[in-house]
Write an enzyme that holds these catalytic residues in place. Structure first.
Site, short mmCIF file in Angstrom:
data_model
loop_
_atom_site.label_atom_id
_atom_site.label_comp_id
_atom_site.label_asym_id
_atom_site.label_seq_id
_atom_site.Cartn_x
_atom_site.Cartn_y
_atom_site.Cartn_z
N THR A 138 0.85 -1.20 0.00
CA THR A 138 0.00 0.00 0.00
C THR A 138 0.88 1.24 0.00
O THR A 138 1.72 1.42 0.89
CB THR A 138 -0.91 -0.01 1.24
OG1 THR A 138 -1.69 -1.19 1.18
CG2 THR A 138 -1.81 1.21 1.27
N LEU A 171 -6.86 -7.70 0.87
CA LEU A 171 -6.90 -8.91 1.71
C LEU A 171 -7.12 -8.52 3.16
O LEU A 171 -6.42 -7.64 3.68
CB LEU A 171 -5.58 -9.67 1.61
CG LEU A 171 -5.06 -9.96 0.21
CD1 LEU A 171 -3.67 -10.60 0.28
CD2 LEU A 171 -6.02 -10.88 -0.53
N ASN A 244 -9.47 1.98 2.41
CA ASN A 244 -9.15 1.73 3.82
C ASN A 244 -9.58 2.92 4.69
O ASN A 244 -10.07 2.73 5.80
CB ASN A 244 -7.66 1.45 3.99
CG ASN A 244 -7.35 -0.04 3.83
OD1 ASN A 244 -8.21 -0.81 3.41
ND2 ASN A 244 -6.13 -0.43 4.13
N CYS A 296 -2.90 -1.87 9.05
CA CYS A 296 -3.34 -1.23 7.81
C CYS A 296 -4.17 0.02 8.04
O CYS A 296 -3.75 1.12 7.67
CB CYS A 296 -4.13 -2.23 6.97
SG CYS A 296 -3.13 -3.66 6.58
C1 UGA Z 1 -7.94 -3.97 6.11
C2 UGA Z 1 -8.97 -3.90 4.98
O1 UGA Z 1 -10.24 -4.35 5.45
C3 UGA Z 1 -8.52 -4.77 3.80
O2 UGA Z 1 -9.43 -4.62 2.71
C4 UGA Z 1 -7.13 -4.31 3.36
O3 UGA Z 1 -6.63 -5.09 2.30
C5 UGA Z 1 -6.17 -4.44 4.53
O4 UGA Z 1 -6.65 -3.62 5.62
C6 UGA Z 1 -4.82 -3.96 4.09
O5 UGA Z 1 -4.68 -2.77 3.78
O6 UGA Z 1 -3.91 -4.77 3.94
P1 UGA Z 1 -7.42 -5.73 8.05
O7 UGA Z 1 -6.39 -4.78 8.54
O8 UGA Z 1 -7.09 -7.17 7.96
O9 UGA Z 1 -7.94 -5.31 6.60
O10 UGA Z 1 -8.63 -5.59 9.06
P2 UGA Z 1 -10.16 -5.15 8.99
O11 UGA Z 1 -11.02 -6.33 8.87
O12 UGA Z 1 -10.34 -4.05 8.02
O13 UGA Z 1 -10.32 -4.57 10.48
C7 UGA Z 1 -9.57 -3.43 10.89
C8 UGA Z 1 -9.90 -3.03 12.30
O14 UGA Z 1 -11.21 -2.47 12.37
C9 UGA Z 1 -9.90 -4.19 13.30
O15 UGA Z 1 -9.23 -3.76 14.47
C10 UGA Z 1 -11.37 -4.44 13.59
O16 UGA Z 1 -11.59 -4.96 14.87
C11 UGA Z 1 -11.92 -3.03 13.46
N1 UGA Z 1 -13.36 -2.99 13.15
C12 UGA Z 1 -13.81 -3.50 11.98
C13 UGA Z 1 -14.23 -2.41 14.05
O17 UGA Z 1 -13.83 -1.92 15.12
N2 UGA Z 1 -15.57 -2.38 13.74
C14 UGA Z 1 -16.06 -2.88 12.58
O18 UGA Z 1 -17.28 -2.80 12.37
C15 UGA Z 1 -15.16 -3.46 11.69
#
Ligand code: UGA
Length: 475
Positions: A138, A171, A244, A296
């Site tokens: 990224t 991802l 993101n 991320c």
């Molecule tokens: C994120 C993006 O969702 C991916 O599409 C992207 O490819 C990735 O970053 C990256 O740039 O590599 P990720 O970091 O694995 O993925 O995690 P997420 O599922 O996005 O969650 C991020 C944070 O948000 C977590 O701490 C999660 O607990 C929090 N979250 C998520 C909330 O607090 N509330 C929600 O409703 C959803």
């Protein structure tokens, strides 16, 4: 004639086994390399961290990512995946080179692009034939242009033409293999037809959903074909940061609504459920709680703000989202203090250390910040996480780690849920209650239901929902 999911038509269509090099074996690089091998290509993964390569060569996997160990083992057995300790040696053999190195935040919030620059110089000096260099890490918009310039400066040799493309990854940790093999879209930022065609050939099995699917017992699930989106390099880079940052905004928005719901006596679950039914809003990323973490969202949000500042664009709404997120720990700590009164010397159980479920990643995990805070205030912290304890131990030595949620909770005056692992929902809560000194649950992820916790005899607090408070009785 092949018609891509996006409607574009390509000549040819025979299956092609391509030679691909992946530089960087972190979450993105390792999943990308393993999945490209899984769909039939010949892949070499390399990293300048020799210990990672040694672990991989010995049959280990340095990260926990569901399904990844199986596909790595299969691809290695079938000679489609190899690991190489010297990055320079991985360059000459690859027709396409994916750059998957880290872009960590600098103290001012900018993405540190020095690893990309280093790889560019290395690729340029080691390449002996034409290659497509694909940025997967990224990066802020316009990095592709800098990469192209760096490659052309260092690779001035006959026969060595290096083209650049951007192919951002979407991802999610915890479902990265599934996301790679069954994506909703594949974005490629290119400058010429042959780069576009080469990327299409790389992703052909995924776009046509024709491979021996390791996640769904051999067959790809029925569903819409992935969308194939061809853009400029600048747009592809911007798509990633904008996506993101939008997810981060959505989480902070839900958290603000939760705070308001709390003050007004409304229930955030009822509110976000109804909001999410509107297809213009959608149900995901509306879970209120301790906020977003991981390697991320927080860093990409910061880098995006910095990019906007440099362009003279006032994107202060992103700063607000960041500030809201930072305050989630304070908000939760107020709840802890309100419930426990004095925190010092109290045994507190924390369930969940990873930044989200189904991963062992504790980088920028809200759970880790929360534990630091609890320890600063003098609490005795006992913790349990299904996957992340080893990684947490390295950064939080003062915590007592337990081998189950039950032993972590035993003798505690409060239990905090800091990561929403689904298995915590189905714990034997009677058993947990029987072992605790005080049956107090502080749910920082709104994982459990206040009504159920009341009927199980717990005091229970969460975000944006009614508290379950015990009657104080003095005999
Ligand atoms: C994120 C993006 O969702 C991916 O599409 C992207 O490819 C990735 O970053 C990256 O740039 O590599 P990720 O970091 O694995 O993925 O995690 P997420 O599922 O996005 O969650 C991020 C944070 O948000 C977590 O701490 C999660 O607990 C929090 N979250 C998520 C909330 O607090 N509330 C929600 O409703 C959803």
């Amino acid at each position: 004639m092949i018609v891509a999911a996006g409607g574009k038509q390509y000549d040819g269509g025979e299956e092609t086994r391509l030679r691909i090099s992946v530089i960087g074996t972190g979450y993105v690089g390792l999943v990308t390399g393993a999945c490209l091998a899984e769909i039939g290509h010949e892949v070499v993964c390399t990293d300048n961290d020799g210990s990672k390569i040694r672990t991989l060569e010995a049959g280990g996997v340095p990260i926990y990512e569901p399904g990844l160990d199986k596909i790595i083992a299969r691809a290695r057995k079938e000679n489609r995946l190899r690991f190489c300790a010297k990055p320079a040696d991985a360059v000459p053999g690859g027709d396409a080179i994916f750059i998957c190195v880290g872009t960590p935040p600098l103290p001012n919030g900018d993405a540190d692009l020095s690893a990309i620059d280093h790889v560019a110089r290395m690729v340029a000096s080691e390449a002996t034939s034409a290659k497509l260099v694909i940025e997967k890490s990224t990066v802020p918009a316009r990095t592709g242009h800098e990469l192209k310039r760096a490659l052309s400066v260092y690779a001035r040799r006959p026969g060595v033409s290096l083209r650049v493309a951007s192919n951002p990854e979407f991802l999610r940790e915890g479902t990265a293999v599934e996301d790679f093999l069954h994506p909703d879209r594949i974005v490629v930022g290119v400058e010429d037809e042959s780069s576009e065609r080469q990327l299409y050939d790389i992703y052909r099995p995924v776009l046509e959903q024709k491979f021996n699917c390791p996640v769904h017992a051999g067959t790809c699930p029925d569903g819409p074909a992935p969308k194939w989106l061809v853009t400029t390099i600048n747009s592809a880079e911007l798509i990633k940061h904008a996506s993101n940052s939008f997810l981060a905004l959505k989480v902070s928005y839900a958290n603000m609504v939760a705070d308001l719901a709390e003050k007004l006596g409304a229930d955030i679950d009822e509110v976000t459920r109804a909001m999410g039914m509107d297809p213009r809003i959608g149900p995901s990323f509306l879970n209120a709680g301790l906020g977003f973490g991981g390697f991320c969202l927080p860093k990409d949000l910061q880098a995006f703000v910095r990019l906007a500042e440099r362009c003279g664009v006032d994107f202060s709404m992103l700063r607000a989202a960041e500030k809201i997120n930072k305050h989630r720990i304070d908000r939760f700590f107020d709840k802890i203090r309100e419930a426990l009164w004095v925190v010092r010397d109290k045994p507190v159980c924390v369930l969940g250390l990873a930044f989200k479920p189904h991963t062992d990643d504790v980088r920028f995990a809200p759970a880790i910040d929360l534990i630091h805070r609890l320890m600063e205030e003098g609490a005795q912290v006992r913790a349990y996480d299904p996957q992340a304890m080893e990684k947490a131990r390295a950064i939080l030595p003062g915590v007592e780690y337990s081998d189950s949620a039950y032993s972590a909770a035993k003798g505690c005056e409060a239990l905090v849920i800091a990561t929403e692992w689904p298995e915590f929902r189905s714990l034997d809560w009677e058993r947990i209650r029987a072992g605790m000194v005080r049956p107090l649950v502080l749910d920082a992820r709104n994982l459990l239901s206040p009504g159920e916790m009341r009927s199980r005899g717990f005091e229970y607090r969460s975000f944006g929902r009614p508290d379950v408070v015990a009657e104080t009785q003095i005999a």
